[in-house]
Design an enzyme around this catalytic site. Sequence first.
Site, mmCIF file in Angstrom:
data_model
loop_
_atom_site.group_PDB
_atom_site.id
_atom_site.type_symbol
_atom_site.label_atom_id
_atom_site.label_comp_id
_atom_site.label_asym_id
_atom_site.label_seq_id
_atom_site.Cartn_x
_atom_site.Cartn_y
_atom_site.Cartn_z
ATOM 1 N N ASP A 390 0.824 -1.321 -0.132
ATOM 2 C CA ASP A 390 -0.025 0.190 0.033
ATOM 3 C C ASP A 390 1.005 1.109 -0.016
ATOM 4 O O ASP A 390 1.608 1.363 1.203
ATOM 5 C CB ASP A 390 -1.079 -0.285 1.210
ATOM 6 C CG ASP A 390 -1.938 1.000 1.085
ATOM 7 O OD1 ASP A 390 -1.701 2.057 0.818
ATOM 8 O OD2 ASP A 390 -2.695 0.946 2.186
ATOM 9 N N HIS A 391 0.825 1.964 -1.347
ATOM 10 C CA HIS A 391 1.915 2.839 -1.262
ATOM 11 C C HIS A 391 1.409 4.119 -0.311
ATOM 12 O O HIS A 391 2.171 5.269 -0.219
ATOM 13 C CB HIS A 391 1.844 3.549 -2.815
ATOM 14 C CG HIS A 391 3.150 4.233 -3.108
ATOM 15 N ND1 HIS A 391 3.846 4.783 -2.282
ATOM 16 C CD2 HIS A 391 3.645 4.607 -4.191
ATOM 17 C CE1 HIS A 391 5.007 5.414 -2.656
ATOM 18 N NE2 HIS A 391 4.707 5.192 -4.104
#
Length: 418
Positions: A390-391
């Site tokens: 998850d950036h």
Amino acid sequence: MKQEIKLPEIADNVVSGFLARILVKVGDVIAKDQSLIEIETDKAATDIPSPIGGKITDIKVHAGDEVRVGQTILVVETDDTTPDAPLSSPKSVVIPAKAGTAPLTETASIPAKAGTAPLTATSLVPASPSVRRFARELGLDISRVKGTGKGGRISDDDVKAHAKEVIQSPKVAEFAVYAEVPDFSKWGPVEPQPMSRIRVITAESTVNSWQTIPQVVQFEKADITELEKFRLESKAAVEKAGGKLTMTAILLKLSAMALKQFPKFNASVDMKNKQIIYKNYINIGIAVDTEQGLLVPVVQDVDKKSLTQLSIELNGIAERARNRKLTSEEMQGGNFTISNLGGIGGTSFTPIVYPNQVAILGVSKSAIEPVYQDGVFVPRNMLPLSLSYDHRLIDGADGARFLGWMCKVLEQPFLTWL
Ligand code: CAO
């Protein structure tokens, strides 16, 4: 005495229906005429009442099943000595025509489900089939609707009020809108079949993830030549203890070490309160391929268990997943997930991060490859890994460091002793 309760006739020319909900559970003491299951056909949502009172000793069907008229639904222990109590007539609600509806799906608010369960809490929600149907038509999760009736009973108006709240919420953009599909029968014969409950949950969970988590995938290959020797040498000892020393068990152990080393990967993103929730426990989900579809049971406190213990536990939960014997507790509370497709094949893939987690490790099939070392090509056993993350929380450099660390330790496990 024990009496079997069978599915009665639902309507003219209807021989079977889709089991949408089971409204009771084994051990429940039920009254005559109490609703047992909710059956859906093309025409109606039907509540099947019990023809007798008593205690439920067995349930023979599962949510998502296609159930035929005359099929045994469940078994009831009753004081009534009259054999074969007559079947009560079902109560039906006509399903409104669907033309043009594009229901909102409450994917953004699905609670963290580390696995998919054939039955959900919605079975216990006090609402009539027509109200449930109405909520489903709108794509709403009925368990989130606040009932204002007696004992929290949910009415159409409660569903409407909840829908209004959802639509006015700033999170509305996170909700999926499903479009009508074309009439495929224009181009050839088709066979529509209802989705099983597991399929629906997987679909909703992946849409939720895809829409709310900006995902990046990092790829690496680990040299597991030495580790594989260790695995084969130690296999018999673990087997003697009742486990199976597979690559998944080793990766479970290693992932727990990596999560300790990189706590960001053992966290959740809470955008509503603009906070990162770091967890001081390490629970890891394992994707298991079953005949019913993908299930993701969770191994608890992985960091506190030995490789032998993990091998035994992994064997057990994978077996229970395949036999539909998992409890709902066993499918909750995962912080990170491992998806090993190496036993099936493939050189790489991009797994989808589970909602409320921040990373998932994808594992593909290991193979002997030529690796250039000290001026010559040598045959090495290489394991392809992919890490989706998850950036919002994890930057590219974090992802590269995490996977790089894992590869180093897979190559030289003794490094962790330093
Ligand atoms: N590379 C090469 N071989 C591998 C391997 C890999 N990455 N992973 C497993 N294998 C081998 C095992 O060593 C075993 O070989 P032997 O029988 O010769 O010992 C064989 O493949 C079968 O392994 P397994 O499946 O019994 O055991 P496992 O612990 O490795 O895997 C589980 C358990 C539950 C992960 C697996 O059975 C499974 O269901 N995998 C599918 C997961 C899935 O569907 N993921 C996609 C989800 S969507 O992202």
